[in-house]
Design a protein around this motif. Sequence first.
Motif, PDB file in Angstrom:
ATOM      1  N   ALA A 131      73.904  23.721  51.356  1.00  0.00           N
ATOM      2  CA  ALA A 131      73.222  24.825  50.666  1.00  0.00           C
ATOM      3  C   ALA A 131      71.737  24.847  51.017  1.00  0.00           C
ATOM      4  O   ALA A 131      71.141  25.920  51.210  1.00  0.00           O
ATOM      5  CB  ALA A 131      73.413  24.688  49.154  1.00  0.00           C
ATOM      6  N   ALA A 132      71.134  23.685  51.128  1.00  0.00           N
ATOM      7  CA  ALA A 132      69.704  23.608  51.475  1.00  0.00           C
ATOM      8  C   ALA A 132      69.468  24.144  52.870  1.00  0.00           C
ATOM      9  O   ALA A 132      68.457  24.815  53.140  1.00  0.00           O
ATOM     10  CB  ALA A 132      69.230  22.164  51.360  1.00  0.00           C
ATOM     11  N   GLU A 133      70.415  23.883  53.775  1.00  0.00           N
ATOM     12  CA  GLU A 133      70.272  24.381  55.149  1.00  0.00           C
ATOM     13  C   GLU A 133      70.308  25.903  55.177  1.00  0.00           C
ATOM     14  O   GLU A 133      69.535  26.546  55.911  1.00  0.00           O
ATOM     15  CB  GLU A 133      71.394  23.817  56.021  1.00  0.00           C
ATOM     16  N   VAL A 134      71.220  26.493  54.375  1.00  0.00           N
ATOM     17  CA  VAL A 134      71.323  27.949  54.330  1.00  0.00           C
ATOM     18  C   VAL A 134      70.047  28.551  53.732  1.00  0.00           C
ATOM     19  O   VAL A 134      69.497  29.543  54.237  1.00  0.00           O
ATOM     20  CB  VAL A 134      72.558  28.379  53.522  1.00  0.00           C
ATOM     21  N   GLU A 135      69.573  27.955  52.648  1.00  0.00           N
ATOM     22  CA  GLU A 135      68.363  28.452  51.994  1.00  0.00           C
ATOM     23  C   GLU A 135      67.164  28.431  52.953  1.00  0.00           C
ATOM     24  O   GLU A 135      66.359  29.361  53.000  1.00  0.00           O
ATOM     25  CB  GLU A 135      68.056  27.605  50.750  1.00  0.00           C
ATOM     26  N   GLU A 136      67.056  27.375  53.728  1.00  0.00           N
ATOM     27  CA  GLU A 136      65.948  27.259  54.679  1.00  0.00           C
ATOM     28  C   GLU A 136      66.032  28.341  55.748  1.00  0.00           C
ATOM     29  O   GLU A 136      65.018  28.920  56.168  1.00  0.00           O
ATOM     30  CB  GLU A 136      65.950  25.879  55.315  1.00  0.00           C
ATOM     31  N   ALA A 137      67.291  28.628  56.168  1.00  0.00           N
ATOM     32  CA  ALA A 137      67.474  29.644  57.207  1.00  0.00           C
ATOM     33  C   ALA A 137      67.114  31.037  56.718  1.00  0.00           C
ATOM     34  O   ALA A 137      66.747  31.923  57.512  1.00  0.00           O
ATOM     35  CB  ALA A 137      68.919  29.617  57.702  1.00  0.00           C
ATOM     36  N   LEU A 138      67.186  31.264  55.404  1.00  0.00           N
ATOM     37  CA  LEU A 138      66.930  32.595  54.848  1.00  0.00           C
ATOM     38  C   LEU A 138      65.471  32.805  54.448  1.00  0.00           C
ATOM     39  O   LEU A 138      65.118  33.855  53.890  1.00  0.00           O
ATOM     40  CB  LEU A 138      67.826  32.832  53.620  1.00  0.00           C
ATOM     41  N   THR A 139      64.633  31.827  54.743  1.00  0.00           N
ATOM     42  CA  THR A 139      63.209  31.957  54.364  1.00  0.00           C
ATOM     43  C   THR A 139      62.508  33.064  55.149  1.00  0.00           C
ATOM     44  O   THR A 139      61.429  33.519  54.756  1.00  0.00           O
ATOM     45  CB  THR A 139      62.458  30.629  54.590  1.00  0.00           C
ATOM     46  N   GLU A 140      63.093  33.498  56.270  1.00  0.00           N
ATOM     47  CA  GLU A 140      62.481  34.558  57.078  1.00  0.00           C
ATOM     48  C   GLU A 140      62.627  35.933  56.442  1.00  0.00           C
ATOM     49  O   GLU A 140      61.959  36.898  56.843  1.00  0.00           O
ATOM     50  CB  GLU A 140      63.121  34.603  58.472  1.00  0.00           C
ATOM     51  N   CYS A 141      63.527  36.036  55.459  1.00  0.00           N
ATOM     52  CA  CYS A 141      63.801  37.340  54.841  1.00  0.00           C
ATOM     53  C   CYS A 141      62.557  37.875  54.129  1.00  0.00           C
ATOM     54  O   CYS A 141      61.798  37.127  53.519  1.00  0.00           O
ATOM     55  CB  CYS A 141      64.948  37.231  53.846  1.00  0.00           C
ATOM     56  N   LYS A 142      62.387  39.212  54.223  1.00  0.00           N
ATOM     57  CA  LYS A 142      61.256  39.869  53.580  1.00  0.00           C
ATOM     58  C   LYS A 142      61.746  40.718  52.403  1.00  0.00           C
ATOM     59  O   LYS A 142      62.855  41.273  52.436  1.00  0.00           O
ATOM     60  CB  LYS A 142      60.520  40.777  54.574  1.00  0.00           C
ATOM     61  N   GLY A 143      60.897  40.855  51.385  1.00  0.00           N
ATOM     62  CA  GLY A 143      61.232  41.703  50.254  1.00  0.00           C
ATOM     63  C   GLY A 143      62.522  41.273  49.566  1.00  0.00           C
ATOM     64  O   GLY A 143      62.733  40.110  49.262  1.00  0.00           O
TER      65      GLY A 143
END
Length: 395
Positions: A321-333
């Motif tokens: 889950a932490a890996e997925v969360e880190e990958a989604l940090t690029e998302c805006k808004g």
Amino acid sequence: MHNLETSGHNPRWAELVDLLEGRLDGLAQAFTTRVREIPEYGESQVTVQEIRETAMETFRRLIRGLRHGQADDGRDGLLAFASDLGSKRARAGIPPESLTSAVRLDFSILWAELLEIATLEDAALLTSRVDQVWRVVDEFATRTHTSYLTERTRMAQEESSIQREFIARLFNQSTPSLETSVQVGSALGINPESRFALVAASGEPGARLRAGVSHFGSGQQARHRLFLHESGGNTYVFWPLPAVRTRGRQGAEQQLPAAISDVPCGYVPEVLGLRALPAAARTAESLAALLRPRDPGPLSADAAWARLARQNLQDAGLDLAAEVEEALTECKGGERERLLETVRNFLATGNVTLTAEQLFCHRNTILNRLNRFQELTGIDLAVPAKAARLVVAWA
């Protein structure tokens, strides 16, 4: 004026009682014939000879009570005999309702015999004595029933103690031997090769399991026979399953005893034989550790496999889950929230069109979001192994 006709020393009453005592054989035979018509007596291990001999002694003591006006509570009296009789019938396995039916015969047989030997002139005397006859017989019946229940309780406690010892012997071995399983099966009165179900819990849910087993009490006549084992702060309950297999989650739920169907606990719905119970207990214990407040009842591996896998991965130092969360940090808004909502719905349905309907989006919008999620995380949800990884991460 003192009325000799109703006195405790009435000569005619003494004469009738003497005549009654002279008919002991007939009284015992009438009782034996009628009690054998009660199915549980006719099929029991109590022999006809024993029933007849017991009836002879019963009527002899009842008649003595009629002569003295009360039941004798001495060492060799009516009530002492009743206590012994109640214990014997409990050990013989006579059901309580059958014992009650048998004891009730005493009054009707005695009274019918009194009516036969009496004359019309004795009508007033018999009327005055009916309460006495009933009282003596009732005291005998009450003492018999009380002794019966006391012995049944003692037997149940003794049987329960023996069963607990054998169950503990089974669970104390990681892999019980065939000999052990056969011995335990014999002690519990079950086939050691049967299929079983098992649940485990600790703390307050464990207390609820124990209460459920206690409530079932007379489990041998119930749909499920529940067996209890306690060890290391955990409570385990197991029971034999019916011969006909039931498939799927609904079938597993139908196999749950009502007394524990709403208790949060780890649940193994099928265990093949007594020898497999210790391993199943460890599985159920692991599942119980994964319970969440919103879980309404027993949790099986079928329902919690993803939680179990995630826990094992975390124990190994891997946090998907932490890996997925880190990958989604690029998302805006609000992109992150939209992607997560879309992916969760898709994982629940496995269908793009249905996901689009549920989220009130165009099908192409869903496909674009899934592609964007793959671009960010490297997880292609069309690949089962990749999707399973995400299911475990979010378990």
